[in-house]
Design an enzyme around this catalytic site. Structure first.
Site, PDB file in Angstrom:
ATOM      1  NE  ARG A   1      -0.662  -5.743   9.134  1.00 58.83           N
ATOM      2  CZ  ARG A   1       0.395  -5.522   8.325  1.00 58.83           C
ATOM      3  NH1 ARG A   1       1.051  -6.554   7.811  1.00 58.83           N
ATOM      4  NH2 ARG A   1       0.796  -4.302   8.061  1.00 58.83           N
TER       5      ARG A   1
ATOM      6  CG  MET B   1      -5.869 -10.967  -8.117  1.00 60.77           C
ATOM      7  SD  MET B   1      -4.573 -12.171  -7.821  1.00 60.77           S
ATOM      8  CE  MET B   1      -4.777 -13.254  -9.229  1.00 60.77           C
TER       9      MET B   1
ATOM     10  CG  HIS C   1       5.157  -9.208  10.413  1.00 60.10           C
ATOM     11  ND1 HIS C   1       3.998  -8.699  10.952  1.00 60.10           N
ATOM     12  CD2 HIS C   1       5.189  -8.751   9.130  1.00 60.10           C
ATOM     13  CE1 HIS C   1       3.361  -7.950  10.050  1.00 60.10           C
ATOM     14  NE2 HIS C   1       4.072  -7.977   8.930  1.00 60.10           N
TER      15      HIS C   1
ATOM     16  CB  ALA D   1       6.680 -11.162   4.128  1.00 59.75           C
TER      17      ALA D   1
ATOM     18  CD  GLU E   1       2.787 -10.272  13.769  1.00 61.93           C
ATOM     19  OE1 GLU E   1       3.346  -9.223  13.410  1.00 61.93           O
ATOM     20  OE2 GLU E   1       2.029 -10.935  13.051  1.00 61.93           O
TER      21      GLU E   1
ATOM     22  NE  ARG F   1      -0.153  -2.361  -3.923  1.00 60.64           N
ATOM     23  CZ  ARG F   1      -0.757  -1.258  -3.472  1.00 60.64           C
ATOM     24  NH1 ARG F   1      -0.755  -0.178  -4.201  1.00 60.64           N
ATOM     25  NH2 ARG F   1      -1.325  -1.230  -2.293  1.00 60.64           N
ATOM     26  CB  ILE F   2       1.122  -8.944  -2.061  1.00 57.99           C
ATOM     27  CG1 ILE F   2       1.878  -7.665  -1.644  1.00 57.99           C
ATOM     28  CG2 ILE F   2       1.883 -10.171  -1.584  1.00 57.99           C
ATOM     29  CD1 ILE F   2       1.878  -7.394  -0.130  1.00 57.99           C
TER      30      ILE F   2
HETATM   31  C1  GLV Z   1       4.253  -5.288   6.509  1.00 59.09           C
HETATM   32  O1  GLV Z   1       3.629  -6.180   7.057  1.00 59.09           O
HETATM   33  C2  GLV Z   1       3.627  -4.170   5.886  1.00 59.09           C
HETATM   34  O2  GLV Z   1       2.399  -3.976   5.994  1.00 59.09           O
HETATM   35  O3  GLV Z   1       4.371  -3.404   5.252  1.00 59.09           O
HETATM   36  C1  GLV Z   2      -0.166  -4.637  -1.188  1.00 55.51           C
HETATM   37  O1  GLV Z   2       0.789  -4.085  -1.744  1.00 55.51           O
HETATM   38  C2  GLV Z   2      -1.286  -5.286  -1.845  1.00 55.51           C
HETATM   39  O2  GLV Z   2      -2.075  -4.564  -2.482  1.00 55.51           O
HETATM   40  O3  GLV Z   2      -1.399  -6.527  -1.788  1.00 55.51           O
END
Ligand code: GLV
Ligand code: GLV
Length: 328
Positions: free
Chosen positions: A239, A156, A287, A289, A268, A158-159
């Site tokens: 990842r 949990m 990859h 996103a 990858e 940011r993304i």
């Molecule tokens: C992309 O996968 C990043 O980590 O920015």
């Molecule tokens: C990345 O920005 C995260 O904290 O999920």
């Protein structure tokens, strides 16, 4: 004063390159694929700063080859598992990343994968292209509902929070597991913090949003797939090596889970003849996103700002290893 010497390991959006060129004596690798290891080892000699990508392995050998004047490694990514941060810290080298700017763009894409898998969008397109579309069919390409389903978010940050916000709009029930159990984070999205086994057992969609670390390597493997619903859909936009690819293949083939949608893989790039690509119930993207025009441009200016600040002896805005400054 001579301009600091830097190397940029790939062509990044122009706005970032312009900043780098204005402040530094910069060389840019112009290949479509990453600079080979030998080239990188040759190019880093005598550098003051390096602007690297997630496709470059930045380890102690490379730092030592660069020399003691190397001040900063600015990674063009939020993830920095490609860099040996401990080795950099030990050498007093600043490491930076590009957090925040790609959060919504990446969450948009993770949700895109979720929906595309649920409603079999890629299979549907293949079906049309193959000339199989004969008529409207009552049982043609039936998928699974997203609305009111249960989404399990692993990580949990940011993304992950961005996913939870999006899920609210689809009236989903949201569970999350976070290794650091950031309980307060989920509450504002009506999400419930649970242990990993509960999340796996109860979720219709499991979406991975943890960074890659020794602890998260293959954290989704055979045992985890067995705990998931046979109707579950796995989404990985974090990842590749967080998910064990052999176990995923078996789980998709044997029906332990229904579908997977991956933006990241192990290895990858995923070779076109990889066994995962023989399965009908998978979506794999290369990859991408964070790959919106606006976000990739912002990542470029952010990486450039971090690099330049580090070269100037200032604190870079997105410093991964603040210990370097504290110990000075
Ligand atoms: C992309 O996968 C990043 O980590 O920015
Ligand atoms: C990345 O920005 C995260 O904290 O999920």
């Amino acid at each position: 004063m001579a301009k600091p010497k830097v190397y940029v390991t790939r062509i990044i959006p122009q706005a970032g390159l312009d900043m780098v060129h204005a402040f530094c004596e910069a060389e840019v690798w112009e290949g479509e694929t990453p600079p080979p290891r030998e080239v990188l080892l040759e190019k880093v000699r005598g550098l003051d700063g390096l602007l690297s990508l997630l496709t470059d392995t930045i380890d102690a050998e490379l730092m030592d080859t660069a020399g003691p004047q190397l001040k900063v490694i600015a990674n063009y990514a939020v993830g920095y598992d490609n860099i040996d941060v401990a080795a950099a810290t030990a050498r007093g080298i600043l490491v930076t990343n590009t957090p925040g700017v790609l959060t919504d763009t990446t969450a948009d894409f993770a949700f895109t994968l979720l929906m595309a898998a649920a409603r079999r969008v890629v299979e549907a397109m293949d079906y049309v292209r193959a000339g199989k579309w004969l008529t409207w069919g009552p049982t043609l390409l039936l998928g699974r509902d997203v609305h009111h389903a249960t989404l399990g978010i692993i990580g949990m940050g940011r993304i992950g929070q961005g996913m939870a916000r999006r899920a609210q709009g689809f009236d989903m029930r949201v569970l999350y597991y976070d290794p650091y159990c950031r309980r307060e984070k989920g509450a504002e999205f009506g999400a419930e913090c649970v242990d990993l086994d509960t999340l796996l057992a109860e979720s219709d969609f499991v979406s991975v949003h943890v960074p890659l670390t020794p602890e998260t390597h293959h954290m989704i493997g055979a045992e985890q797939f067995k705990r998931m619903k046979p109707t579950a859909i796995l989404i990985n936009s974090a990842r590749g090596p967080i998910v064990d690819p052999d176990a995923l293949y078996e789980a998709l083939k044997n029906g332990d889970i229904a579908y997977a949608a991956l933006d990241v893989t192990e290895p990858e790039p995923l070779p076109a003849d990889h066994k995962l690509l023989t399965l009908p119930n998978i979506i794999v993207c290369p990859h991408i996103a964070s790959a919106s025009i606006a976000t990739r441009t912002k990542m470029a200016t952010m990486a450039a700002e971090n690099l330049i600040a580090g070269l100037k002896g200032e604190r870079p805005p997105n410093l991964v290893n603040p210990e370097v400054l504290e110990s000075k």
